[in-house]
Design an enzyme around this catalytic site. Structure first.
Site, PDB file in Angstrom:
ATOM      1  CB  SER A 124      -8.239  -6.066  -4.231  1.00 27.76           C
ATOM      2  OG  SER A 124      -8.957  -4.896  -4.548  1.00 27.76           O
ATOM      3  CG  ASP A 173      -1.997   1.035   1.189  1.00 24.84           C
ATOM      4  OD1 ASP A 173      -2.333   1.496   0.074  1.00 24.84           O
ATOM      5  OD2 ASP A 173      -2.519   1.393   2.252  1.00 24.84           O
ATOM      6  CG  ASN A 221       2.348   1.606  -5.363  1.00 28.52           C
ATOM      7  OD1 ASN A 221       3.310   1.490  -4.633  1.00 28.52           O
ATOM      8  ND2 ASN A 221       1.873   0.601  -6.086  1.00 28.52           N
ATOM      9  CG  ASN A 227      -7.350  -2.855  -6.654  1.00 25.21           C
ATOM     10  OD1 ASN A 227      -6.332  -3.529  -6.535  1.00 25.21           O
ATOM     11  ND2 ASN A 227      -7.752  -2.024  -5.693  1.00 25.21           N
ATOM     12  CD1 TRP A 228     -12.184  -6.196 -10.756  1.00 19.65           C
ATOM     13  CD2 TRP A 228     -11.371  -5.332 -12.644  1.00 19.65           C
ATOM     14  NE1 TRP A 228     -11.445  -7.181 -11.381  1.00 19.65           N
ATOM     15  CE2 TRP A 228     -10.934  -6.681 -12.539  1.00 19.65           C
ATOM     16  CE3 TRP A 228     -10.970  -4.577 -13.747  1.00 19.65           C
ATOM     17  CZ2 TRP A 228     -10.131  -7.281 -13.510  1.00 19.65           C
ATOM     18  CZ3 TRP A 228     -10.159  -5.183 -14.697  1.00 19.65           C
ATOM     19  CH2 TRP A 228      -9.756  -6.503 -14.582  1.00 19.65           C
TER      20      TRP A 228
END
Length: 226
Positions: A60, A15, A17, A63-64
């Site tokens: 994940s 986590d 970025n 994340n879409w």
């Protein structure tokens, strides 16, 4: 030589970025690219420290929901990572394992992943990458498969998890200072040690992983006992 007090299986929620890029007034895509460099460093560090399995939370099932441009950047990063690192993984005898429904990705990515899975299948250590993964979905899937066989028990669910052929999870790390699991390895984390580190993922490296293993070695694991 492997330190016997170190964990066999470490998982990392990578986590930070976006925040790394924002702090530098850079595009999020650059943060993800630097995060890819951190992956390379950490995979090498895991080998140097003698870890048997490293599991990374890469994409994940939630994340879409991100912006299309960011998803596209992540997909391109995945393509480049496979191209740049596959030969090295084969040479260093690292087995790639995917946990999650990776077949939901674009056909060319699925093809690259399956080629990498085949070419690294005889590796001696494991790099497990969570792609299109959600722990609640994994548990539901495992319970359904267990029910088809008969009684739903913890042991039956264990057999149908994506991680069934991996060592039990010893240590779960999350970077960036956030303190939550974000639907990652919920079942496997039942008795895992947890460490939340105040470092953004693109800055993570061998020293951080070694420090985490040293912290793990100091802890007394009771598994519910006294």
């Amino acid at each position: 030589m492997t330190n016997p007090s170190y964990p066999r299986h470490v998982a990392i929620i990578m986590d930070g970025n976006g925040r790394w890029a924002k702090k530098r007034a850079m595009p999020r895509a650059l943060g993800h690219r630097q995060g890819g460099e951190a992956v390379r460093r950490t995979v090498q560090a895991a080998e140097d420290l003698g870890l048997e399995c490293l599991t990374l939370y890469a994409f994940s099932s939630e994340n879409w929901k991100r912006e299309e441009d960011e998803i596209s950047d992540l997909m391109n990063l995945m393509r480049r990572f496979i191209e740049a690192n596959l030969e090295d993984m084969v040479e260093r005898k690292v087995r790639l394992k995917i946990i999650g429904d990776y077949k939901a990705f674009a056909p060319d990515i699925v093809e690259r992943l399956e080629d990498a899975l085949e070419r690294t299948k005889d590796g001696e250590r494991t790099l497990a990458v969570a792609l299109n993964y959600g722990a609640q979905q994994e548990i539901a899937r495992a319970a359904q498969l267990a029910a088809q066989e008969g009684e739903v028990t913890p042991e039956a669910i264990d057999r149908h998890l994506y991680t069934a052929d991996l060592p039990p999870l010893d240590l779960l790390i999350r970077t960036s200072g956030e303190v939550r699991l974000s639907n990652f390895l919920l079942w496997q984390s039942a008795y895992a040690e947890m460490l939340f580190m105040d470092v953004l993922w693109p800055d993570f490296g061998e020293d951080h992983l070694r420090d985490a293993c040293e912290e793990f070695a100091k802890r007394e694991r009771r598994y519910g006992g006294r």
